[in-house]
Design a protein around this motif. Structure first.
Motif, PDB file in Angstrom:
ATOM      1  N   SER A   1      20.213 -12.522 -80.215  1.00 32.55           N
ATOM      2  CA  SER A   1      18.960 -12.323 -79.490  1.00 32.55           C
ATOM      3  C   SER A   1      17.802 -12.864 -80.320  1.00 32.55           C
ATOM      4  CB  SER A   1      18.730 -10.831 -79.236  1.00 32.55           C
ATOM      5  OG  SER A   1      19.438 -10.405 -78.106  1.00 32.55           O
TER       6      SER A   1
ATOM      7  N   LEU B   1      24.052 -21.527 -69.352  1.00 32.27           N
ATOM      8  CA  LEU B   1      24.756 -20.490 -68.588  1.00 32.27           C
ATOM      9  C   LEU B   1      24.671 -20.764 -67.092  1.00 32.27           C
ATOM     10  CD1 LEU B   1      23.594 -17.299 -70.542  1.00 32.27           C
ATOM     11  CD2 LEU B   1      25.826 -18.408 -70.663  1.00 32.27           C
TER      12      LEU B   1
ATOM     13  N   SER C   1      26.897 -11.945 -77.301  1.00 31.80           N
ATOM     14  CA  SER C   1      26.131 -10.723 -77.064  1.00 31.80           C
ATOM     15  C   SER C   1      24.930 -10.913 -76.155  1.00 31.80           C
ATOM     16  CB  SER C   1      25.646 -10.156 -78.389  1.00 31.80           C
ATOM     17  OG  SER C   1      24.660 -10.998 -78.929  1.00 31.80           O
ATOM     18  N   ALA C   2      24.496 -12.133 -75.934  1.00 32.40           N
ATOM     19  CA  ALA C   2      23.203 -12.310 -75.258  1.00 32.40           C
ATOM     20  C   ALA C   2      23.293 -13.334 -74.136  1.00 32.40           C
ATOM     21  CB  ALA C   2      22.139 -12.705 -76.276  1.00 32.40           C
ATOM     22  N   ARG C   3      24.236 -13.104 -73.217  1.00 30.72           N
ATOM     23  CA  ARG C   3      24.415 -14.051 -72.108  1.00 30.72           C
ATOM     24  C   ARG C   3      23.428 -13.750 -71.004  1.00 30.72           C
ATOM     25  NH1 ARG C   3      30.462 -13.569 -70.628  1.00 30.72           N
ATOM     26  NH2 ARG C   3      29.626 -14.168 -68.614  1.00 30.72           N
ATOM     27  N   LEU C   4      22.194 -14.109 -71.243  1.00 28.19           N
ATOM     28  CA  LEU C   4      21.109 -13.693 -70.381  1.00 28.19           C
ATOM     29  C   LEU C   4      20.433 -14.918 -69.788  1.00 28.19           C
ATOM     30  CD1 LEU C   4      20.233 -10.776 -70.008  1.00 28.19           C
ATOM     31  CD2 LEU C   4      18.547 -11.132 -71.784  1.00 28.19           C
ATOM     32  N   ILE C   5      20.399 -14.979 -68.457  1.00 33.10           N
ATOM     33  CA  ILE C   5      19.593 -16.009 -67.808  1.00 33.10           C
ATOM     34  C   ILE C   5      18.301 -15.337 -67.391  1.00 33.10           C
ATOM     35  CG2 ILE C   5      19.395 -17.589 -65.853  1.00 33.10           C
ATOM     36  CD1 ILE C   5      22.421 -17.786 -65.790  1.00 33.10           C
ATOM     37  N   VAL C   6      17.195 -15.771 -67.951  1.00 33.55           N
ATOM     38  CA  VAL C   6      15.911 -15.187 -67.576  1.00 33.55           C
ATOM     39  C   VAL C   6      15.017 -16.296 -67.061  1.00 33.55           C
ATOM     40  CG1 VAL C   6      13.918 -13.873 -68.343  1.00 33.55           C
ATOM     41  CG2 VAL C   6      16.153 -13.391 -69.308  1.00 33.55           C
TER      42      VAL C   6
END
Lengths: 435, 435
Positions: free
Chosen positions: A58, A142, A410-415
């Motif tokens: 992150s 991603l 740990s941080a598979r985030l699409i923002v």
């Protein structure tokens, strides 16, 4: 305190990267007032930025508020602001309408990626220098897998699952390795219609070898290990064109929705502010004591300086910036106490290292030229040690241990940059009866 | 696998919040093909979102990729896409041009904040529903302190150090407590020109008591503890106007650069997609079995449903959504196996809890009505338990332990939405000689 500060020599440092922050810290006991100006509120540990871009860490785990870092240093203050110009005649740094006077000025404003005159490529091939770059790239990578899962067009799916990394230096190699492991391991069982292990990852380098700063033997090991991870390595290959459809290289078109730029950098605007000669990459040509010709009170350090040693410009790496920051602080301290200037700056190269995917690295020091697992343990130890605060060290170590044991990110985030605009449905195909 | 799926009853779930994800998981053993559609790639643990907005946690620590959560559930697939309409005649969900057929449909699309007809307030008083909302708010709050440090105008500085939170429910109370501790403790020694402990935090509530869902005694405890933390609480107070200068309430103007909206929500577009009657907050009026009148195959659950119990609409909390998700999944399973429908949905209220700053919470269950440290330990245990995956639990526990011991925040990160646009210098005053 403000009153006392006024009577002290004013040292202004622009940029709180490795060089600027190191200079500030080395002035902690000096009888000066230090002002650190940065347009971000955080110091960023850039060597691990590729792990943010590939969902491993992150942003907060590799950054620390500049203010918090300098909290205990009572002679330092921090301004979050954008420098707009430097008035060398009046010795003032301009922040819009505001003027900050200096007796000594250290410019450590770093570099951005450069497209060798092809600025139109930036839209299609983003680079990696800031937290925002990294989270944008993370979303892009991603999202490509998500769109591939949705599309019913095989050609589109193949293009979505093709990732081209331009530039075979450490950043390019680390990105390629990390994307390969993301696709081939972490995402392996997460999709139902696509097989992420079929993703194609292409690493393009213009020179004959990857990681040109390393010995050829280690470059070969790197190439072999990347091949083992499923990365196609194309050396001696120049990119001719990058557009929405993909990349043209060696006269061949590669359809790719994700292209990542790791090929070149260009120094920040410091040279323009000063109106002094720069090299082709916009780096200020500094004197042997890192000061600017004709401006003995202004020092330029790190990625934005062109300092030579044995006729070669020093590389844009953290070690150079750190040593230059310490040196510039030392010169200022010396002058204030009436000492003669120290001998010219000399860079002591402690070696280079780069990871290639999980549990493999290359390490090149004067005594050690190794690759593999032990090199990776060394890489890990060095990077943990140099992380700026203890909390970050524990957090990163936990994430790495977790990733090592579970093969997960740990941080598979699409923002979305802006959630108010409805996100466009990704990769929709024509009206079609589903299933 | 795709071929097998075609012959199974198709259950489409829109929205992977608490309700939607719970429904999907409860269908794991059912002879159905489950398709979960969400416009985010992650499930978000909303109860801790305020901690992201106040720099205590990182986004990835309270979210998990929907795909990863459902990895092991072989009858489920996930689409990252935006629903544009629902064709009830043909039983299809529309994603732009693409159509996804359903036999059963569960709509669990949640809510956004609502400004009671004053949409123009949103620009000045952002709300808190998504990761993007939280990181934007975090930047806004942290940037206010930075700008206050820079400005030389005392009135501007005071406005920058004034934070107004509109809405005294759990979210408003938790935000107010967290901002108070950020300003009065975590940032205490980080500035040189301002004193963050002088920051003014105002919590505004239209009703006579804070946290109206709790007993009055706990509301009073909450008020007392907020006062102890330095928060000004204004109950029985309606906000009349919000603009760039601040807030008008009780005929009095409060100059504030940061206003946060925690006052009301409005359900998502599910009702509009279906063209069925909704309540004032746009929630679909569902039948006792949570299905839509005239559409026995469509269920609406969670924040986007208006279900009544003892003549009162159920509150928009995670517990309701979870129980409704389980119930809807059960009804579908029952119908597929030819069982008669279960009795109407009944919400079993396990109680409410909210934190107020560090080491203080209120807990209200049938048997327990407590406040203070022990309530906070309970709050902590429950929230850790309900976090969706083990890695998040460990990470959050570490951050909390760290924050508890050091009084520091782990994620004090200002990130611009778009770094390509040069950030405007913050709060510049007129040309002035510095120092």
């Amino acid at each position: 305190m403000e009153r006392e500060r006024q009577h002290l020599p004013q040292v202004v440092i622009v940029g709180a990267g490795f060089g600027g922050l190191e200079a500030a810290r080395h002035l902690r006991a000096a009888p000066v007032a230090v002002t650190v100006i940065d347009r971000s509120n955080h110091h960023l540990f850039q060597p691990l930025l590729y792990q943010v871009a590939t969902a491993g860490l992150s942003p907060a785990e590799i950054s620390a508020p500049i203010r918090a870092v300098l909290r205990g240093q009572r002679n330092a203050e921090v301004f979050l602001a954008e420098v707009t110009a430097i008035d060398t005649a009046n010795q003032e740094v301009l922040l819009g309408d505001r003027r900050v006077p200096y007796d000594y000025l250290i410019l450590a404003t770093g570099a951005r990626h450069s497209y060798f005159g092809h600025d139109e490529w930036e839209e299609y091939a983003p680079g990696l220098k800031s937290i925002q770059d990294a989270t944008t790239l993370r979303s892009k990578i991603l999202r490509a897998f998500e769109a591939a899962e949705l599309t019913e067009d095989p050609a589109e799916r193949a293009a979505l699952l093709t990732f081209v990394i331009v530039g075979g230096g450490p950043t390019g190699v680390e990105m390629a390795g990390a994307i390969a492991e993301l696709a081939h391991v972490a995402l392996k069982r997460d999709f139902r219609r696509i097989d992420p292990t079929q993703a194609r990852i292409v690493l393009v380098e213009g020179l004959a070898h990857l990681v040109p700063a390393f010995p050829t033997a280690l470059a070969e090991k790197t190439r072999d290990h990347l091949a083992h991870l499923g990365v196609e390595v194309c050396t001696d290959t120049m990119v001719q064109e990058i557009d929405a459809a993909g990349v043209l290289m060696n006269g061949e078109r590669i359809a790719a929705r994700t292209v990542i730029w790791a090929a070149g950098v260009r120094a920040s605007a410091a040279g323009n502010w000063l109106g002094v000669p720069t090299d082709r990459a916009n780096r200020v040509l500094v004197l042997p004591d890192l000061s600017v010709p004709g401006q003995p009170h202004i020092f330029v350090i790190g990625d934005t300086a062109h300092a030579e040693q044995e006729g070669e410009p020093l590389p844009g790496v953290a070690q150079v910036a750190l040593q230059q920051g310490r040196y510039a602080a030392g010169v200022i301290c010396g002058r204030l106490t009436g000492q003669t200037d120290p001998p010219p700056f000399r860079y002591h190269d402690k070696g280079n290292m780069a990871t290639v995917g999980r549990a493999f690295a290359i390490v090149d020091t004067r005594r050690l030229h190794i690759s593999g697992f032990f090199a990776w343990v060394l890489w890990l130890a060095v990077h943990i040690t140099f992380l700026i605060d203890f909390r970050n060290r524990v957090a990163v170590l936990f994430q790495w241990a977790w990733a090592y044991c579970t093969y997960q990110r740990s941080a598979r985030l699409i923002v979305e940059d802006n959630m108010d605009e409805a996100p466009t449905p990704v990769a929709m195909t024509e009206h079609s009866a589903e299933r």
